[in-house]
Design a protein around this motif. Structure first.
Motif, PDB file in Angstrom:
ATOM      1  N   UNK A  73       0.827  -1.210   0.000  1.00 20.80           N
ATOM      2  CA  UNK A  73       0.000   0.000   0.000  1.00 20.80           C
ATOM      3  C   UNK A  73       0.858   1.256   0.000  1.00 20.80           C
ATOM      4  N   UNK A  74       1.900   1.278   0.823  1.00 25.42           N
ATOM      5  CA  UNK A  74       2.748   2.477   0.918  1.00 25.42           C
ATOM      6  C   UNK A  74       3.506   2.747  -0.381  1.00 25.42           C
ATOM      7  N   UNK A  75       3.763   1.694  -1.147  1.00 27.57           N
ATOM      8  CA  UNK A  75       4.468   1.854  -2.422  1.00 27.57           C
ATOM      9  C   UNK A  75       3.524   2.129  -3.586  1.00 27.57           C
ATOM     10  N   UNK A  76       2.220   2.126  -3.319  1.00 25.00           N
ATOM     11  CA  UNK A  76       1.267   2.273  -4.411  1.00 25.00           C
ATOM     12  C   UNK A  76       0.026   3.022  -4.003  1.00 25.00           C
ATOM     13  N   UNK A  77      -1.147   2.460  -4.340  1.00 26.28           N
ATOM     14  CA  UNK A  77      -2.414   3.124  -4.075  1.00 26.28           C
ATOM     15  C   UNK A  77      -3.317   2.188  -3.289  1.00 26.28           C
ATOM     16  N   UNK A  78      -3.958   2.729  -2.269  1.00 29.53           N
ATOM     17  CA  UNK A  78      -4.904   1.986  -1.447  1.00 29.53           C
ATOM     18  C   UNK A  78      -6.303   2.516  -1.734  1.00 29.53           C
ATOM     19  N   UNK A  79      -7.240   1.619  -1.978  1.00 26.65           N
ATOM     20  CA  UNK A  79      -8.634   1.984  -2.262  1.00 26.65           C
ATOM     21  C   UNK A  79      -9.426   1.855  -0.969  1.00 26.65           C
ATOM     22  N   UNK A  80      -9.924   2.961  -0.476  1.00 27.47           N
ATOM     23  CA  UNK A  80     -10.580   2.952   0.829  1.00 27.47           C
ATOM     24  C   UNK A  80     -12.077   2.665   0.759  1.00 27.47           C
ATOM     25  N   UNK A  81     -12.653   2.643  -0.450  1.00 26.91           N
ATOM     26  CA  UNK A  81     -14.079   2.328  -0.605  1.00 26.91           C
ATOM     27  C   UNK A  81     -14.225   1.206  -1.636  1.00 26.91           C
ATOM     28  N   UNK A 353       3.836   6.362  -5.192  1.00 26.20           N
ATOM     29  CA  UNK A 353       3.702   5.814  -3.841  1.00 26.20           C
ATOM     30  C   UNK A 353       2.767   6.670  -2.993  1.00 26.20           C
ATOM     31  N   UNK A 354       2.214   6.025  -1.973  1.00 26.42           N
ATOM     32  CA  UNK A 354       1.415   6.681  -0.930  1.00 26.42           C
ATOM     33  C   UNK A 354       0.170   7.370  -1.472  1.00 26.42           C
ATOM     34  N   UNK A 355      -0.465   6.733  -2.463  1.00 23.48           N
ATOM     35  CA  UNK A 355      -1.706   7.274  -3.010  1.00 23.48           C
ATOM     36  C   UNK A 355      -2.904   6.674  -2.270  1.00 23.48           C
ATOM     37  N   UNK A 356      -3.945   7.482  -2.112  1.00 21.52           N
ATOM     38  CA  UNK A 356      -5.189   7.026  -1.493  1.00 21.52           C
ATOM     39  C   UNK A 356      -6.327   7.339  -2.451  1.00 21.52           C
ATOM     40  N   UNK A 357      -7.041   6.298  -2.888  1.00 20.19           N
ATOM     41  CA  UNK A 357      -8.182   6.482  -3.789  1.00 20.19           C
ATOM     42  C   UNK A 357      -9.459   6.347  -2.970  1.00 20.19           C
ATOM     43  N   UNK A 358     -10.238   7.415  -2.914  1.00 18.47           N
ATOM     44  CA  UNK A 358     -11.383   7.486  -2.010  1.00 18.47           C
ATOM     45  C   UNK A 358     -12.723   7.242  -2.693  1.00 18.47           C
TER      46      UNK A 358
END
Length: 493
Positions: A73-81, A353-358
Motif C-alpha cells: 500500500x505504501x508503495x502504491x495506491x490503497x482503495x478505501x471504498x 507511492x502513498x496514493x489514497x483512492x477514495x
C-alpha cells in the motif's frame, strides 16, 4: 562460510534470472493475491487512515501487524471504498476474474460453473503472451471439493495447484500430485493435523507460487494468481501463529448486542447472536499474520530476482468477515465488515507511492483495471470500469462528483441491491424500507439516514443510479416488483 553445491547452484540460477529479467522482457508481470473472508480492519494500512475508535474495533491495541501488506500500500495506491460486488465467494470471484456482474457470468451463487464463453483475465493475458498460473482456491468450477486442476479452469495454463473449493489447512504432495494432508476414513477434512511451515495451506501455496514466479522461462511475463483459503473459517492456524495474539484484550465490537432492532434485509430478525469469543479473534489474527509473512517472502523473492518493480501487485479479497459486528459472523450482507474488502495496487512505473483512492470500487472493476494498468486493450463487453487513469492520478480523481459502485445479494432470488458512493450507501430490499448509511456521521452503520435532514437528494441520486444499472446490465433482480416499487417511491418524491 562454506557454500554447499546446492547453494552455489541456487545462487547461479538466481543470478541468471536477475540478468535475464533485467535486460530481457520489460512487460510488467502480474501478481494477484486474493484472500478469503478478510476484514479490512486487520490491515495496518487501513487502520492508519481511520480514527482509532474505528481502527481498533475489537478492543484497545487489539490489532495484528501486517508490515508486508502495508508495504504494498505504501508503495502504491490503497482503495478505501472497495467492495465485493456480491459479498459471497463464487459470485464475487466470477465478477473479479471476468469484469462482468455475477448474474451475467453463470455464477450468481456459490458452487455454480463459470460461463466459459466470457473471456477471463487469464484468457486475455494468454493472448497477450503471458504465462498464466492459478494457485489456491478457485471456487468457479461447480461442486467439486477439492477437485485439483478443475475441468473449468478459467483458461489458466498452469493449474496443477488450483483446487475448486474448500478451506483446507494441510496440503502435501503424494506421487507428484497435491493432496489434502488431513484425512478421516480416507476423506479430506479441515483439521490442522500437525501442519507446519511446509504443509500448512498458506505456506504450501506460497511455496508453489515462488516456484512459478522464478521459473527459468523469463522470455514471457507471468500472471500468477495466488488465492489463499484463509482467513476464512475454521479459525485455526499452525504454530506459532495459533497463540501469538492470545494476550490481547479482545472485546466485542460496539455494534455487538446493541439492543437495536436489526434491518429486515439482514435476514432472520430472531437469529441469536453468536457468543463473543476472543480466542476466535486471536486465531483470525494469526491467520492474517501468517498470510502477511508469506506475502513478505514473495516480495523478497521478487526483489532478489529483480522483478519487484516490474510486477503489478494487486491485493484484494472476495468478501469480508463481520467478526461479531452487528451480532454476525462471516458475510453475505451489505454491512461494511461483510462487503468492504482490501484493495491495493503497486506498480512503481505507473502508480506513485502513498496514493489514497477514495472513490468507490467494485471487484467487478478488477480485470478491466488490470488490463488498463498494463496498457492492454479494453473489452467492450466489460461491465466493470477501467480505473487505471484514476488510480495513477488520485489528486484529481478524488475530487468532483462521486462515482458509484453496485452490490447485490448472492443467489438466484433477489433480497437486496445497493449503490455506494464515496460517502453513502443506499440499500433497497424486498422486505424492508430503503436504508441509507452515512459513512461520515455513522461509520458503525447503526442508523438509517433515509429522509433525514441534510441528506436531501442523496437517496434520489443513488436510486437513479441503481435503476440505470439494472437497465444497462439486464439485472433480473430489477424485475422484482418490490424492488422496482421501492425505487420508484424514492424517485417520485
Amino acid at each position: 562460510m562454506k557454500l554447499t553445491i546446492r547453494n552455489i547452484i541456487l545462487s547461479a540460477v538466481l543470478l541468471s534470472l536477475v540478468c535475464s529479467r533485467s535486460f530481457g522482457n520489460d512487460r510488467p508481470n502480474v501478481l494477484l493475491i486474493i484472500t478469503d473472508e478478510h476484514n479490512f480492519r486487520t490491515l495496518g494500512c487501513y487502520r492508519e487512515l481511520m480514527p482509532r475508535w474505528q481502527a481498533e474495533m475489537w478492543g484497545e491495541d487489539a490489532v495484528v501487524p501486517t508490515p508486508h501488506m502495508d508495504r504494498i500500500a505504501n508503495d502504491g495506491v490503497i482503495c478505501t471504498r472497495a467492495y465485493a460486488t456480491s459479498p459471497v465467494c463464487s459470485p464475487c470471484r466470477a465478477a473479479m476474474i471476468t469484469g462482468r456482474y455475477p448474474h451475467a457470468t453463470g455464477v450468481p451463487a456459490n458452487d455454480l460453473v463459470l460461463d466459459r464463453s466470457i473471456p477471463t483475465l487469464a484468457d486475455r493475458l494468454n493472448e497477450a503472451g503471458y504465462r498464466t498460473s492459478f494457485i489456491g482456491k478457485w471456487h468457479l468450477g461447480g461442486k467439486g471439493k477439492p477437485e485439483w486442476a478443475p475441468k473449468v479452469d478459467g483458461g489458466f495454463e498452469h493449474k496443477k495447484f488450483m483446487f475448486n473449493r474448500g478451506h483446507w489447512k494441510k496440503f502435501v504432495i503424494e506421487d507428484g500430485e497435491p493432496q489434502v494432508g488431513a484425512r478421516r476414513n480416507g476423506q479430506p477434512i479441515y483439521n490442522l493435523d500437525g501442519a507446519d511451515e511446509e504443509t500448512f495451506s498458506t505456506d504450501f501455496l506460497t511455496d508453489r507460487a515462488l516456484d512459478f514466479i522464478t521459473d527459468e522461462d523469463a522470455s514471457k511475463p507471468f500472471l500468477t494468481v495466488i488465492s489463499y483459503p484463509d482467513p476464512h473459517g475454521p479459525n485455526t492456524v499452525r504454530p506459532p501463529y495459533d497463540h501469538r495474539f492470545d494476550s490481547l484484550r479482545f472485546k466485542p465490537p460496539r455494534t455487538y448486542d446493541t439492543g437495536l432492532p436489526p434491518p429486515l434485509w439482514l435476514g432472520n430478525p430472531n437469529a441469536a447472536h453468536p457468543p463473543f469469543r476472543g480466542s476466535l479473534m486471536s486465531s483470525y489474527f494469526g491467520m492474517v499474520q501468517c498470510i502477511d509473512d508469506s506475502i513478505g517472502r514473495i516480495l523478497d523473492r521478487l526483489e532478489e530476482t529483480n522483478q519487484l518493480d516490474n510486477t503489478l501487485i494487486v491485493l484484494t479479497s472476495d468478501h469480508g468477515d463481520l467478526c461479531y459486528e452487528h451480532d454476525r459472523h462471516n458475510k453475505g450482507n451489505p454491512y461494511e465488515g461483510s462487503a468492504r474488502v482490501p484493495m491495493i495496487f503497486r506498480l512503481p512505473n505507473r502508480i506513485a507511492a502513498k496514493q489514497v483512492y477514495k472513490q468507490p470500487v467494485g471487484t467487478v472493476d478488477l480485470t478491466p483495471t488490470i488490463m488498463g494498468l498494463l496498457n492492454l486493450a479494453d473489452n467492450p463487453n466489460d461491465h466493470g470500469r477501467n480505473l487505471a487513469s484514476m488510480l495513477t492520478d488520485t489528486s484529481t480523481s478524488n475530487t468532483g462528483e462521486s462515482e458509484v459502485t453496485f452490490l447485490r445479494n448472492a443467489g438466484q432470488k433477489p433480497q437486496w441491491v445497493a449503490a455506494i458512493d464515496s460517502r453513502y450507501k443506499l440499500i433497497i430490499s424486498v422486505n424492508d424500507d430503503p436504508w441509507l448509511f452515512d459513512a461520515v456521521d455513522d461509520p458503525d452503520e447503526l442508523l438509517n439516514f433515509y429522509r433525514r435532514p441534510g441528506t436531501e437528494g442523496v437517496a434520489e441520486r443513488l436510486a437513479q443510479a441503481l435503476k440505470e444499472y439494472g437497465e444497462a446490465f439486464d439485472d433480473p433482480y430489477f424485475e422484482n416488483k418490490k424492488i422496482t416499487d421501492s425505487l420508484n417511491s424514492i424517485l417520485k418524491k
